[in-house]
Motif scaffolding. Structure first.
Motif, short mmCIF file in Angstrom:
data_model
loop_
_atom_site.label_atom_id
_atom_site.label_comp_id
_atom_site.label_asym_id
_atom_site.label_seq_id
_atom_site.Cartn_x
_atom_site.Cartn_y
_atom_site.Cartn_z
N CYS A 12 -2.36 -5.39 -4.56
CA CYS A 12 -2.02 -4.28 -5.47
C CYS A 12 -1.50 -3.08 -4.69
O CYS A 12 -0.57 -2.39 -5.14
CB CYS A 12 -3.26 -3.88 -6.28
SG CYS A 12 -3.73 -5.07 -7.57
N TRP A 13 -2.09 -2.82 -3.55
CA TRP A 13 -1.64 -1.70 -2.71
C TRP A 13 -0.20 -1.89 -2.27
O TRP A 13 0.64 -1.00 -2.43
CB TRP A 13 -2.57 -1.58 -1.51
CG TRP A 13 -2.24 -0.46 -0.57
CD1 TRP A 13 -1.64 0.73 -0.87
CD2 TRP A 13 -2.48 -0.43 0.85
NE1 TRP A 13 -1.50 1.51 0.25
CE2 TRP A 13 -2.01 0.82 1.33
CE3 TRP A 13 -3.05 -1.33 1.74
CZ2 TRP A 13 -2.11 1.18 2.66
CZ3 TRP A 13 -3.16 -0.96 3.07
CH2 TRP A 13 -2.69 0.28 3.52
N PHE A 14 0.13 -3.08 -1.74
CA PHE A 14 1.50 -3.36 -1.31
C PHE A 14 2.46 -3.36 -2.50
O PHE A 14 3.59 -2.85 -2.40
CB PHE A 14 1.56 -4.71 -0.59
CG PHE A 14 0.92 -4.70 0.77
CD1 PHE A 14 1.00 -3.58 1.58
CD2 PHE A 14 0.22 -5.79 1.24
CE1 PHE A 14 0.41 -3.55 2.84
CE2 PHE A 14 -0.37 -5.79 2.49
CZ PHE A 14 -0.27 -4.67 3.30
N ALA A 15 2.03 -3.93 -3.62
CA ALA A 15 2.89 -3.99 -4.80
C ALA A 15 3.19 -2.59 -5.32
O ALA A 15 4.32 -2.29 -5.72
CB ALA A 15 2.24 -4.84 -5.88
N TYR A 16 2.18 -1.73 -5.31
CA TYR A 16 2.40 -0.37 -5.80
C TYR A 16 3.36 0.40 -4.89
O TYR A 16 4.29 1.06 -5.37
CB TYR A 16 1.06 0.37 -5.88
CG TYR A 16 1.20 1.77 -6.42
CD1 TYR A 16 1.19 2.01 -7.79
CD2 TYR A 16 1.36 2.87 -5.57
CE1 TYR A 16 1.34 3.30 -8.29
CE2 TYR A 16 1.52 4.14 -6.06
CZ TYR A 16 1.50 4.35 -7.43
OH TYR A 16 1.66 5.63 -7.92
N ASN A 17 3.15 0.30 -3.58
CA ASN A 17 4.01 1.01 -2.63
C ASN A 17 5.48 0.57 -2.75
O ASN A 17 6.39 1.39 -2.62
CB ASN A 17 3.53 0.79 -1.20
CG ASN A 17 2.25 1.55 -0.90
OD1 ASN A 17 1.93 2.53 -1.58
ND2 ASN A 17 1.52 1.12 0.11
N ASN A 18 5.69 -0.73 -3.00
CA ASN A 18 7.05 -1.24 -3.11
C ASN A 18 7.63 -1.11 -4.51
O ASN A 18 8.85 -1.16 -4.69
CB ASN A 18 7.09 -2.72 -2.68
CG ASN A 18 6.80 -2.91 -1.21
OD1 ASN A 18 7.45 -2.33 -0.36
ND2 ASN A 18 5.82 -3.73 -0.89
N GLY A 19 6.76 -0.96 -5.51
CA GLY A 19 7.23 -0.88 -6.89
C GLY A 19 7.57 0.52 -7.35
O GLY A 19 8.40 0.70 -8.25
N ASN A 167 0.86 9.65 1.98
CA ASN A 167 0.47 9.10 0.68
C ASN A 167 0.06 7.63 0.79
O ASN A 167 -0.85 7.19 0.09
CB ASN A 167 1.63 9.24 -0.32
CG ASN A 167 1.82 10.66 -0.78
OD1 ASN A 167 0.88 11.45 -0.78
ND2 ASN A 167 3.03 11.02 -1.17
N ASN A 168 0.74 6.88 1.65
CA ASN A 168 0.36 5.48 1.85
C ASN A 168 -1.06 5.38 2.39
O ASN A 168 -1.83 4.50 1.99
CB ASN A 168 1.33 4.80 2.82
CG ASN A 168 2.70 4.54 2.20
OD1 ASN A 168 2.83 4.51 0.98
ND2 ASN A 168 3.70 4.36 3.03
N GLY A 169 -1.40 6.27 3.31
CA GLY A 169 -2.76 6.28 3.84
C GLY A 169 -3.79 6.65 2.79
O GLY A 169 -4.88 6.05 2.73
N ILE A 170 -3.47 7.63 1.96
CA ILE A 170 -4.38 8.04 0.88
C ILE A 170 -4.60 6.89 -0.10
O ILE A 170 -5.72 6.64 -0.56
CB ILE A 170 -3.81 9.26 0.14
CG1 ILE A 170 -3.91 10.51 1.02
CG2 ILE A 170 -4.55 9.49 -1.17
CD1 ILE A 170 -5.31 10.99 1.26
N ARG A 171 -3.53 6.17 -0.43
CA ARG A 171 -3.65 5.05 -1.36
C ARG A 171 -4.54 3.95 -0.80
O ARG A 171 -5.22 3.23 -1.55
CB ARG A 171 -2.27 4.49 -1.69
CG ARG A 171 -1.43 5.42 -2.56
CD ARG A 171 0.02 5.00 -2.57
NE ARG A 171 0.87 5.99 -3.22
CZ ARG A 171 2.18 6.06 -3.06
NH1 ARG A 171 2.80 5.19 -2.27
NH2 ARG A 171 2.88 7.00 -3.66
N ALA A 172 -4.55 3.80 0.52
CA ALA A 172 -5.45 2.82 1.14
C ALA A 172 -6.90 3.15 0.81
O ALA A 172 -7.71 2.25 0.55
CB ALA A 172 -5.23 2.79 2.65
N TYR A 173 -7.24 4.43 0.80
CA TYR A 173 -8.59 4.84 0.43
C TYR A 173 -8.89 4.47 -1.02
O TYR A 173 -9.99 4.01 -1.35
CB TYR A 173 -8.75 6.35 0.61
CG TYR A 173 -9.02 6.78 2.03
CD1 TYR A 173 -8.66 5.98 3.11
CD2 TYR A 173 -9.62 8.00 2.31
CE1 TYR A 173 -8.89 6.37 4.41
CE2 TYR A 173 -9.86 8.41 3.61
CZ TYR A 173 -9.50 7.59 4.65
OH TYR A 173 -9.74 7.99 5.95
#
Length: 232
Positions: A12-19, A167-173
């Motif tokens: 979901c994390w990867f999909a969100y970042n790319n979507g 933001n990518n780092g924050i989303r990891a949290y």
């Protein structure tokens, strides 16, 4: 099913970042709107010779540095859990959570959780380095000479790139939260992952902060247009 629930937050994390870039083509996200404000920041910074811009940049770098340090501590904590794998598995099986994970299941899950925190660490440190470059470029501006629009755009783009990695780092949290819910239930991890995606979409595209930032951007654009017409 156990493996899917373990990997689902990461997917979901990867999909969100790319979507997100595809959604931004139809509706600007909060990040896109703030990128416009970053260019305004640089454009105004070249006109003043005060320490305010250095203070703002320092605050940004301080926040990123703190989160990078936190990511490294969390990664070490997860790594330490590998040394107590048997005790952790026994605790989960006797905690009354109605789950029964094998030591191998827990080990794979910890590896995935470790990967999330390691990736977040790299995102934060990359953002810190890019913010550092931004500070150097901002400080290199000669206020006695005219700064071209291309220079302003380039400096602002570096700030935007740093913010993207931040933001990518924050989303990891955010996606580490459903990883914790996995210890309660496999379906809880999947459900919380989907809720997290919905939460992030709302925050980026439909939140009150998005509306306020968009209205400020519109007002600023109108003001710049009026000033341009007045000079013309």
């Amino acid at each position: 099913m156990t493996l899917l629930s373990t990997l689902f937050p990461l997917i979901c994390w990867f999909a969100y970042n790319n979507g997100v870039p595809f959604f931004e083509k139809r509706r600007p996200s909060l990040s896109v709107i703030m990128s416009m404000q970053r260019r305004r920041w640089v454009a105004n910074a070249v006109k003043r010779d005060t320490p305010v811009d250095a203070i703002l940049s320092g605050n940004l770098m301080g926040s990123v540095s703190f989160l990078a340090s936190t990511s490294s501590i969390l990664a070490l904590a997860v790594f330490t859990a590998f040394g107590n794998l048997t005790a952790l598995t026994d605790t989960l099986n006797t905690a009354g959570l109605r789950v029964s994970y094998s030591a191998q299941d827990v080990q794979v899950h910890l590896f995935t959780l470790l990967a999330i925190f390691v990736l977040s660490f790299f995102s934060f440190t990359l953002a810190l380095r890019q913010f550092n470059h931004f500070c150097i470029l901002l400080g290199a501006i000669d206020h006695s000479e005219h700064t071209t629009a291309d220079e302003i755009t380039a400096i602002a783009q570096l700030n935007t790139l740093a913010a993207k990695n931040f933001n990518n780092g924050i989303r990891a949290y955010y996606f580490a939260v459903p990883m914790v819910f996995w210890f309660i239930s496999e379906w809880a991890a999947i459900g919380v992952s989907l809720v997290t995606v919905a939460f992030l979409i709302h925050r980026e595209f439909f939140s009150s902060a998005h509306r306020v930032a968009a209205s400020i951007a519109v007002l600023a654009s109108r003001r710049e247009k009026e000033l341009g017409e007045g000079k013309g």
